[in-house]
Design a protein around this motif. Structure first.
Motif: not given
Length: 296
Positions: A179-193, A258-266
């Motif tokens: 869970a923490i791995q998913l969270w940290e991975k997602a938090c490193k991404t950004r919406w660039h559009k 989609w990774l950030r979406a999983k983070a929101w769900a988590l």
């Protein structure tokens, strides 16, 4: 700051009084309860073609003028119905918040139904189409994420402290390392559009079905311009198997979104589990399953 108002005082009698005082042209209409009430608002049917929507707290009341202003602008670009504001009521000595009168939308709330696989597949396609249409509206100004919509459309890291605490607290229930791995991975991404329109509460209690198809999406209190990841969580909170695949296939977002979406769900599922604090709670296994699915 508004003084505390007990949501239990939002009754048919109060609705009758507000309508009689502020909208006497509707005073002769019958007022009835809807089948299932929400948490943020109390809803009453007003006659055959209208409804009254009354916030339960001051934080939810902030959303009323936003919906009144934005929904008529967005509606022409959507093939599914959304709420159509008719009137906006004012705070009074009897009720401290603004409230809305909307056109009544036909359909049955999905949270009152059990859908077969064929209907779920059609719904998955309809939901993806709705989000694609909403996100394609690019010439209407709107608010950015904030307190007014609990930061939906923002980056999931706005809840970083809470998510980490929740995951740690649930280490005996979930795979906290994953869970923490998913969270940290997602938090490193950004919406660039460019920011896109976000519904903000894309859940089955806010969706109506008629004749086996999505007929309306309601409750746009969380609407803003931002990162669409939060609207995608329904892929794990409701859809499964082939319907989930259809939904994901028909929304052309990159893996990071989609990774950030999983983070929101988590985040939301761990929040709910921590609030329950009881494995016998009827929603406990449901939220635990959401977490297991996003961690697969």
């Amino acid at each position: 700051m508004t003084n505390y108002f007990d949501p239990n005082d939002i009754t048919i009698n109060l609705a009758h009084k507000l309508i009689a005082d502020q909208f006497p042209e509707y005073a002769h209409f019958n007022i009835t309860e809807v089948e299932k009430q929400g948490h943020d608002n109390r809803t009453f049917r007003l006659g055959e073609n209208l409804l009254i929507r009354m916030p339960t707290e001051d934080s939810y009341a902030l959303k009323v003028p936003k919906e009144q202003a934005l929904l008529p602008k967005l509606a022409p670009y959507l093939t599914v119905s959304i709420p159509c504001p008719i009137k906006m009521g004012c705070p009074s000595k009897d009720y401290p918040y603004p409230f809305s009168i909307y056109k009544w939308l036909k359909g049955i709330s999905i949270n009152l139904l059990v859908l077969d696989d064929n209907c779920l597949e059609q719904l998955a396609f309809d939901l993806a189409k709705f989000l694609n249409e909403l996100e394609s509206i690019d010439h209407i100004e709107g608010p950015t994420p904030g307190q007014h919509n609990w930061w939906r459309g923002d980056h999931p890291s706005v809840y970083d402290k809470g998510a980490r605490e929740q995951i740690a607290k649930l280490s005996h229930v979930i795979d906290s390392n994953k869970a923490i791995q998913l969270w940290e991975k997602a938090c490193k991404t950004r919406w660039h559009k460019k920011p896109v329109w976000v519904q903000g509460d894309f859940a089955i209690g806010n969706m109506l079905i008629q004749d086996g198809k999505l007929s309306a999406v309601i409750d746009f209190g969380g609407i803003c311009l931002g990162d669409p990841a939060c609207d995608l969580v329904i892929a794990w909170t409701f859809l499964y198997g082939r319907p989930r695949d259809i939904f994901i296939k028909n929304i052309q977002h990159d893996e990071d979104t989609w990774l950030r979406a999983k983070a929101w769900a988590l985040w939301k599922a761990t929040f709910e589990l921590c609030e329950m604090n009881n494995s016998n709670h009827p929603e406990f296994e449901f939220n635990k399953k959401i977490i297991e699915t996003v961690l697969e």
